[in-house]
Design a protein around this motif. Structure first.
Motif, PDB file in Angstrom:
ATOM      1  N   MET A   1     -32.965  99.772 -31.021  1.00  0.00           N
ATOM      2  CA  MET A   1     -33.462  99.257 -29.753  1.00  0.00           C
ATOM      3  C   MET A   1     -34.988  99.126 -29.842  1.00  0.00           C
ATOM      4  SD  MET A   1     -33.055 100.852 -25.884  1.00  0.00           S
ATOM      5  CE  MET A   1     -31.253 100.782 -25.925  1.00  0.00           C
ATOM      6  N   ARG A   4     -39.065  96.311 -26.042  1.00  0.00           N
ATOM      7  CA  ARG A   4     -38.683  95.488 -24.885  1.00  0.00           C
ATOM      8  C   ARG A   4     -37.333  95.917 -24.337  1.00  0.00           C
ATOM      9  NH1 ARG A   4     -35.856  90.772 -23.906  1.00  0.00           N
ATOM     10  NH2 ARG A   4     -36.663  89.502 -22.168  1.00  0.00           N
ATOM     11  N   GLN A   5     -36.377  96.145 -25.249  1.00  0.00           N
ATOM     12  CA  GLN A   5     -35.038  96.580 -24.827  1.00  0.00           C
ATOM     13  C   GLN A   5     -35.094  97.968 -24.178  1.00  0.00           C
ATOM     14  OE1 GLN A   5     -33.197  96.163 -28.684  1.00  0.00           O
ATOM     15  NE2 GLN A   5     -32.078  94.291 -28.033  1.00  0.00           N
ATOM     16  N   SER A   6     -35.916  98.866 -24.732  1.00  0.00           N
ATOM     17  CA  SER A   6     -36.060 100.209 -24.164  1.00  0.00           C
ATOM     18  C   SER A   6     -36.631 100.150 -22.758  1.00  0.00           C
ATOM     19  CB  SER A   6     -36.975 101.057 -25.051  1.00  0.00           C
ATOM     20  OG  SER A   6     -36.423 101.225 -26.326  1.00  0.00           O
TER      21      SER A   6
END
Length: 280
Positions: A1, A4-6
């Motif tokens: 991850m 940005r995804q986090s």
């Protein structure tokens, strides 16, 4: 991850948690009146709450687990003790303790009779709030603890060499032991099974021997002629014979609830008698 995804995950998770919190809070508010029996909040209840605050009871006691932990939680005290006991206790707590043995710490507040009545009315209202079993912790009492969370289980709350082991099957004594820990009001709120541990009522250790001695005494005022009869009389007609001393009665009336004759069936009373008669 990646970062940005986090970040997106954290934002979404926080949003979901916030929505759930707001939803549960709103749902709780829709049920407060029902759970707290708001329709029963009379001027006397409000006045009793004012007495509770006036004398800073919360500095030592807790309600619903909130407050100081220096003295017992009083959430259900009105059900566990009853009006007669609470009135006598509030008038003069020193009568309920041996100063040298128990180191009484409850001060005599010199409450007026009106304040006592209102405070008991408040505590009675508190005891009927549906708190869903909270707080799930023991109610501490002089000389021991009553584990409320364990009531209704098949495990004995206390063990004593003076308690004869009973069968876990359909033996009336075993059923009586279960009733001792589950009847309403619960017997363990006032009576211990441990010798020498005296709560609001006398310890049940040695009950059978004391019953025989009492019946043989010229001061006995009841009608029982044997141990089992005396135990039964103590359950269904507790004021028939009063144990000497201010700890257990006032104005000729026992602090023992007089509701068991109606709350229990004849068979259940027989079971309680069978169990208590094993307390040699």
């Amino acid at each position: 991850m990646n970062k940005r995804q986090s970040r997106i995950f954290a934002i979404v998770a926080t949003g979901i948690a916030a929505v759930a919190f707001v939803g549960l809070t709103l749902h709780s508010h829709t049920r407060f009146d029902e759970l707290t029996n708001a329709q029963d909040i009379t001027p006397e209840v409000t006045a009793g709450k004012d007495v509770w605050h006036k004398y800073n009871c919360i500095n030592c006691h807790t309600l619903f687990g909130e407050g100081a932990y220096y003295a017992p939680d009083l959430t259900k005290i009105a059900q566990h003790r009853g009006e007669a006991y609470l009135k006598a206790y509030m008038r003069d707590p020193s009568k309920f303790y041996d100063e040298q043995r128990h180191r009484r710490l409850m001060p005599t507040q010199n409450l007026s009779e009106v304040e006592i009545d209102n405070l008991i009315t408040f505590l009675d209202w508190v005891s009927k709030v549906d708190n869903q079993g909270w707080p799930p912790r023991p109610i501490m009492v002089t000389g021991g603890a009553v584990n409320v969370a364990a009531q209704g289980t098949d495990k004995a709350l206390t063990q004593s060499q003076d308690v004869r082991p009973v069968s876990p099957d359909n033996d009336p004594r075993a059923l009586g032991e279960h009733l001792f820990r589950s009847a309403t009001p619960v017997c363990t709120a006032c009576h211990s099974l441990q010798p020498g541990v005296q709560l609001a009522g006398p310890s049940m250790a040695g009950m059978a021997q004391r019953a025989a001695t009492t019946i043989a005494s010229p001061d006995y005022a009841g009608t029982a002629t044997d141990v089992e009869g005396y135990i039964r009389e103590s359950i269904v007609a507790p004021s028939a014979h009063l144990v000497p001393g201010d700890m257990f009665s006032a104005a000729g009336v026992s602090f023992m609830p007089n509701t068991y004759a109606e709350a229990l069936t004849e068979e259940q009373v027989d079971q309680l008698v069978a169990f208590l008669a094993t307390m040699k």
